[in-house]
Design a protein around this motif. Structure first.
Motif, PDB file in Angstrom:
ATOM      1  N   GLU B 440       0.835  20.393 -31.041  1.00 30.53           N
ATOM      2  CA  GLU B 440       1.710  21.359 -31.122  1.00 30.53           C
ATOM      3  C   GLU B 440       1.713  22.913 -32.367  1.00 30.53           C
ATOM      4  N   ASP B 467      -0.361  26.497 -20.510  1.00 30.61           N
ATOM      5  CA  ASP B 467       0.770  26.131 -20.360  1.00 30.61           C
ATOM      6  C   ASP B 467       1.968  25.935 -22.173  1.00 30.61           C
ATOM      7  N   ARG B 470       3.420  29.145 -23.152  1.00 37.47           N
ATOM      8  CA  ARG B 470       3.840  29.403 -22.382  1.00 37.47           C
ATOM      9  C   ARG B 470       5.315  28.186 -22.680  1.00 37.47           C
ATOM     10  N   GLN B 471       5.101  27.275 -23.864  1.00 36.60           N
ATOM     11  CA  GLN B 471       6.108  27.071 -24.404  1.00 36.60           C
ATOM     12  C   GLN B 471       6.345  27.610 -25.562  1.00 36.60           C
TER      13      GLN B 471
END
Lengths: 370, 545
Positions: B440, B467, B470-471
């Protein structure tokens, strides 16, 4: 002339894990066989010679203790060296670090002469370790600061160390009651390692070597520093990618190597020798390089290798005495061992094939063309 | 004493100018029921392949489908366990690349076989097994590289060359031998679109001259544009032989992977604050062949994917090293992560601030080949995943982390104990990308995310990167694959000779414009953009009217 009938080396897809541990056994077996041929050619009974070499020395309790005694400094030095070798740090100056360790530890013993106490031995040990570390710090600093090859600097410092020892033995530290012999006073009882098996010379240093084996294994296999050492040795670029501090690892591995060699030095003078003399070590620091590789740079392997090499030393001496085997034969024997080990290392990545290649069909092209 | 056999090389060498090539219905090369088994895998299972003279034939398949094995058998690197090769109708035994070259087979490998310490010309000379004078050879290299638009300096040493330039050496080396069958393994992966187009022209010219070309690529659009026929391999077997010009790229991809292909879904980015800022980044180097970065500046904001295109050797390696911290720069302000100046810090501090990094070289930088996957998970995940306590490795946790990567990214392997080098290129890439993504990160820098990765795995990696962005992660992708950049990125810029162009939103630029920039035509590109904008403006006006 077809070469198909000759034995050939064929690369294995994967290195054989069995061979990694089998090649030392093969090498020892090959050494024994060629040793027997050598003894026969020299006119000795090969079986009796081998027995004198390998069996007789360890058939008594005293002999076993001597074996452990001999293997102790080899193990200590080799564990320290292997830690560096794993990280591509080529400290080959263990002999010098051992000498300085002996000088520092012995110096403490001489300084405390007449005011001894139970505190003395631990202080000597610490002084020996610090001395070895200090000596190894020179190549470490030169490497980190100037990128000087530690191979050269550590080797050159070996000679500096032995000259320093010579100077001390012939001058300031000479035994005042020693009839001008170049050696120090005999250490007092508090400066000597306690004997742990009665009627032998086996002292507390040997269990310390076992502790070093275990700690070395713990460091390399289980600690994050050990992981960094392994990564840097295998793939320096990956260590850079992961951000491992390469300078720090140069320091750590050289400090471990120097410290353990220094410990080996102080153990020698506080153990079997009992004083400082101009020749503390019969080349333990250099033989430890062989031991480290013979043991595959693995602490447990090093323990086994140190015992084997120690046996070849002791056996060589025994055979010289009992059978009047020439001195050079011992060296030849050790050389053969190393030679066979390096040669059989090829088997890890290659296999020997006799006759035609397994994946080669009997030339269908030729049949078609005819 | 064995009886000497007449091998295929000698016979074929004598036979080449024979009648066979004059008969159009005799294939240049026919592969009949070739089978090759490796320990634990059947790489080729009764493969048939017919290559006619003068055709451009595509060989398609995912990683591990058996393409490389088949090609190596054709080029004499491997020998088949069973089956036959027919060169112009005659059975031949190709037992070495030298034999293959004598027959007239040339090959450009995906992984290069060059000697780093030799010059370009010396490397070419070694491949030619001839006795040409060096000066004459250098002249020929110059001619061929000019003719085919493959810029090369014959006197440079290979160790200084970028991946792209190395491939050019390989291509030129092959073309110098005037092959009659040319095997090309992913040749365009390092070329600009314009260079690729000129290479295609070359290949078409070669084909028109009667040379057969066996063309391996993952770029399906390219195959549809270039190739006359295609053979699709899956799991070591031929599953289809089609005319690629009549198929959609989607259909070809589905033939390759044997199931329907998910194409990545990209929702519009909602961008936040700049997380990775690079300003006035310049580097100097002692290496005369290194590319120096000149005043590079860009910013990647949270939530977006920023792409840097460019042909290899234009400063990508230097930029990556400056971003990862492997080669820190003098001024801390040149690189900032979440506003924190890190230009002069090493990789560790940057990682601690939330940088994750996927390098171009997977084995040997991104992963330690000899170590297990759980050790390789520890390599970069030690701190973020809490895999170390009081200096000792928490082995259970690194195993669990490795297993989580393997599971989440469908890495095909027999578990966390497997050595990194036992994985195929695509699977290792999935593992490394997965390792970085699962931490992350706040900023992710990825180099060549899908080079040599098959379509299915590439789609999975692309989706994961989208993805992640987009986080709220700032993602920087440095790639030579324009198709990939256009699929992934919200904004694009081009690196050329150490300079970075201004960035353009992906929707407002085109492959042609980026291609011009990749060729260094910054001004021409600006002019083209201006012209296009004028045209657009004109269109809008006309709409209004």
């Amino acid at each position: 002339m077809s070469f198909d009938a000759w034995p050939r080396l064929e690369p294995r897809g994967e290195p054989s894990p069995a061979m990694v541990w089998l090649t030392p056994v093969i090498a020892v077996a090959a050494t024994v066989v060629s040793g027997m041929i050598l003894f026969t050619l020299l006119g000795f009974d090969p079986v009796a010679t081998l027995q004198a070499y390998f069996i007789t020395p360890v058939s008594t309790r005293y002999g076993l203790a001597e074996l452990a005694l001999k293997a102790t400094p080899l193990t200590l030095c080799a564990i320290g060296l292997a830690t560096g070798f794993r990280a591509n740090i080529w400290n080959i100056g263990a002999e010098g670090q051992l000498t300085i360790g002996a000088i520092c530890g012995g110096g403490v013993a001489l300084a405390a002469w007449g005011h001894e106490g139970p505190w003395l031995l631990p202080v000597m040990m610490v002084a020996g370790v610090l001395g070895g570390m200090g000596w190894a710090a020179i190549p470490a600093w030169l490497r980190v600061r100037f990128n000087a090859s530690e191979i050269l600097t550590s080797l050159m410092l070996v000679y500096v160390a032995s000259l320093l020892l010579d100077y001390l033995m012939h001058g300031p530290w000479r035994d005042p009651e020693g009839f001008n012999f170049p050696q120090s006073r005999q250490f007092g009882p508090d400066a000597l390692l306690p004997i742990i098996v009665s009627e032998t010379r086996l002292h507390l240093g040997s269990p310390l070597a076992l502790v070093a084996v275990f700690s070395g294994w713990l460091l390399l296999a289980r600690s994050f520093v050990g992981f960094q050492i392994r990564v840097i040795g295998l793939t320096p670029l990956a260590a850079g990618y992961a951000g491992f501090n390469q300078r720090r690892l140069v320091w750590i591995t050289l400090m471990i190597g120097g410290g353990l060699s220094g410990l080996a030095g102080v153990i020698e003078v506080a153990g079997p020798i009992g004083q400082l003399t101009p020749s503390i070590s019969p080349g333990y620091g250099f033989t430890a390089i062989i031991v480290a590789f013979l043991g595959r740079l693995h602490p447990v392997g090093i323990l086994a290798a140190a015992l084997l090499v120690a046996l070849s030393y002791i056996g060589g001496e025994a055979a010289q005495i009992s059978l009047r085997l020439p001195l050079a034969v011992t060296g030849v024997f050790q050389g053969m061992l190393l030679f066979f080990l390096l040669a059989s290392d090829v088997l890890i990545r290659y296999r020997v094939r006799l006759g035609a290649s397994s994946h080669r069909r009997p030339a269908p092209a030729a049949q078609g063309i005819r | 004493m064995s009886i000497p056999v007449r091998d295929g090389a000698a016979t074929a060498g004598a036979a080449i100018p024979g009648a066979a090539s004059r008969l159009p219905d005799v294939p240049r090369l026919e592969v009949r029921r070739v089978t090759k088994r490796f320990p634990g895998c059947l790489a080729n299972d009764c493969v048939d392949l017919v290559l006619r003279s003068g055709e451009i034939h595509a060989l398609l398949g995912e990683n591990g489908a058996g393409k490389s094995t088949l090609v190596k058998i054709i080029y004499g690197v491997l020998e088949a366990d069973a089956g036959d090769l027919l060169w112009e109708g005659r059975p031949v035994r190709i037992d070495s690349p030298a034999t293959a070259r004598k027959l007239g087979i040339g090959m450009v490998f995906q992984h290069f076989s060059l000697f780093e310490s030799l010059t370009v010309a010396e490397n070419v000379a070694l491949g030619l097994d001839g006795r040409e004078r060096p000066a004459a050879l250098i002249e020929r290299i110059r001619l061929v590289s000019q003719r085919y638009g493959l810029e090369l300096d014959p006197d440079r040493h290979v160790y200084n060359l970028s991946v792209g330039e190395r491939q050019r050496v390989e291509i030129v080396r092959c073309l110098l031998q005037q092959p009659r069958l040319l095997v090309m393994d992913e040749p365009t992966s390092v070329l600009t679109p314009q260079e690729a187009i000129s290479l295609f022209e070359t290949l078409r010219r070669l084909a028109a001259e009667g040379c057969t070309i066996l063309y391996i690529s993952h770029k399906l659009e390219e195959i549809r544009a270039l190739c006359d026929s295609a053979t699709v391999l899956r799991g070591g077997r031929v599953v289809a032989s089609v005319d690629p010009r009549t198929q959609t790229a989607q259909a070809l991809a589905e033939l390759m992977i044997g199931s329907s292909l998910m194409s990545p879904q990209r929702s519009p980015a909602t961008t936040g604050a700049a997380r990775l800022q690079v300003s006035h980044l310049s580097t100097t180097s002692d290496d005369p062949f290194a590319t120096e970065l000149k005043e590079v500046r860009f910013a990647v904001r949270a939530g977006e994917i920023f792409g840097i295109a460019g042909v290899a050797g234009n400063g990508q390696a230097e930029l990556l090293a400056a971003l990862s911290g492997e080669q820190p720069v003098s001024d801390p302000m040149m690189v900032r992560i979440d506003g924190e100046p890190v230009g002069n810090s090493g990789p560790q501090r940057r990682r601690n601030l939330g940088l994750a990094f996927v390098p171009e070289e997977r084995l040997g930088r991104g992963a330690v080949p000899e170590m297990s996957l759980s050790d390789n998970a520890l390599l970069s995940g030690a701190r973020t995943q809490g895999l170390v306590r009081q200096g000792m490795i928490r082995r259970g946790r690194s195993r669990a982390f490795a297993e989580r990567i393997i599971r989440s990214f469908n890495v095909v392997t027999h578990g966390y104990r497997a050595e990194a080098r036992s994985l195929s290129g695509g699977n290792l890439q999935k593992f490394i990308v997965g390792r970085e993504i699962l931490q992350e990160p706040k900023v992710l820098v990825v180099a060549q995310p899908t080079w040599g990765v098959d379509a299915g795995a590439a789609a999975a990696i692309h989706q994961a990167l989208i993805d992640l962005a987009r986080q709220g992660t700032a993602v920087l992708v440095i790639s030579q694959d324009l198709d990939e950049l256009f699929v992934l990125c919200d904004r694009l810029a081009v690196l050329f000779q150490g300079r970075l162009s201004d960035s353009e939103p992906t929707g407002q630029t085109s492959v042609e414009q980026i291609g011009l920039l990749m060729g260094g035509l910054f001004e021409a590109s600006i002019a083209a953009a201006a012209a296009r904008n004028a045209a657009l403006a004109g269109k809008e006006t006309s709409h209004v009217v």
